[in-house]
Design an enzyme around this catalytic site. Structure first.
Site, short mmCIF file in Angstrom:
data_model
loop_
_atom_site.label_atom_id
_atom_site.label_comp_id
_atom_site.label_asym_id
_atom_site.label_seq_id
_atom_site.Cartn_x
_atom_site.Cartn_y
_atom_site.Cartn_z
N ALA A 90 43.48 43.11 43.99
CA ALA A 90 42.83 42.77 43.20
C ALA A 90 41.85 42.77 43.41
O ALA A 90 41.19 43.47 41.52
CB ALA A 90 42.71 41.53 42.87
N GLU A 91 40.31 42.61 44.11
CA GLU A 91 39.35 43.40 43.97
C GLU A 91 38.87 44.60 44.14
O GLU A 91 37.98 44.96 44.46
CB GLU A 91 38.51 42.56 45.53
N GLY A 92 40.60 45.64 43.93
CA GLY A 92 40.10 47.03 43.72
C GLY A 92 38.89 47.22 45.51
O GLY A 92 38.40 48.40 45.20
N SER A 137 38.63 38.00 40.67
CA SER A 137 39.81 38.87 40.54
C SER A 137 41.01 38.22 40.19
O SER A 137 42.37 38.97 39.41
CB SER A 137 39.60 40.41 40.76
N ILE A 149 45.07 40.25 47.68
CA ILE A 149 43.77 39.93 47.28
C ILE A 149 42.96 41.11 47.31
O ILE A 149 42.28 41.57 46.57
CB ILE A 149 42.50 38.81 48.29
#
Length: 209
Positions: free
Chosen positions: A74-76, A179, A71
């Site tokens: 994906a969220e940067g 994301s 996660i």
């Protein structure tokens, strides 16, 4: 003695008590993040919550740690400053509380205004709900991790995560994190193949069919 039926029975009893003592709360969505739906709401959510209050949350479970790491990437927010990151990429300075700052940034070609913050980009309203429920004292990395697990749990995905049922967990959580593959919000998402790659690299094991 098989203690699982006993634990489940205790959880159901506790959940019924919690459910009927509590007043209805209207679900709210917004800021690109949907409120828990029927998969994690109402009596089923109360039963699930009571179950984990009895058996506890295994924060060191390797599949859970891998899912959380997926996660964050994906969220940067996978870098060293991920737990201090505001929506749009700027940083906040204190872990004393959720920063409660709204930022407007472009995502997927459109301007979006959000109070999302931290490694799991949790919005202010959601943080208020989860922090109050769990008694979280601050917005530290440990508190952010615990809040993210609660968001996974109330989406009905925590047992899938523990068991390595990655596809099922992603489907249940992709309305919490925009994301993730298949998220309906129209924001950039990682691919399913990328999700599997990140999860495996973080030490997660996918359940065999």
């Amino acid at each position: 003695m098989n203690v699982k039926p006993l634990i489940l029975g205790l959880a159901v009893g506790a959940a019924l008590l919690m459910f009927y003592q509590s007043s209805p709360v209207e679900s709210q969505g917004g800021e690109g993040e949907a409120a828990p739906d029927e998969a994690g709401g109402g009596l089923l959510d109360a039963i699930d919550s009571a179950y984990y209050s009895i058996v506890g949350i295994d924060m060191e479970n390797k599949n859970l740690r891998a899912f959380l790491g997926m996660i964050r990437t994906a969220e940067g927010t996978a870098g060293p400053d991920g737990y201090r990151t505001l929506f749009g990429g700027t940083l906040f300075g204190s872990f004393a509380d959720h920063p409660r700052i709204k930022i407007t940034a472009r995502s997927g070609g459109s301007p979006i205004t959000s109070s999302a913050a931290g490694a799991y980009q949790i919005i202010e309203r959601t943080w208020n709900e989860v922090a109050a429920k769990l008694g979280l004292p601050d917005f530290s990395p440990a508190s952010q991790d615990r809040a993210a697990v609660e968001l996974i749990r109330r989406r009905g995905a925590l047992r899938d995560v523990y068991a390595g049922r990655l596809d099922a967990a992603i489907v249940k959580c992709n309305r919490e994190w925009a994301s993730l593959p298949g998220s309906p919000y129209g924001q950039p998402t990682i691919s399913t193949a990328r999700a599997y790659q990140l999860y495996a690299a973080a030490g997660g094991e996918v359940a065999s069919v």
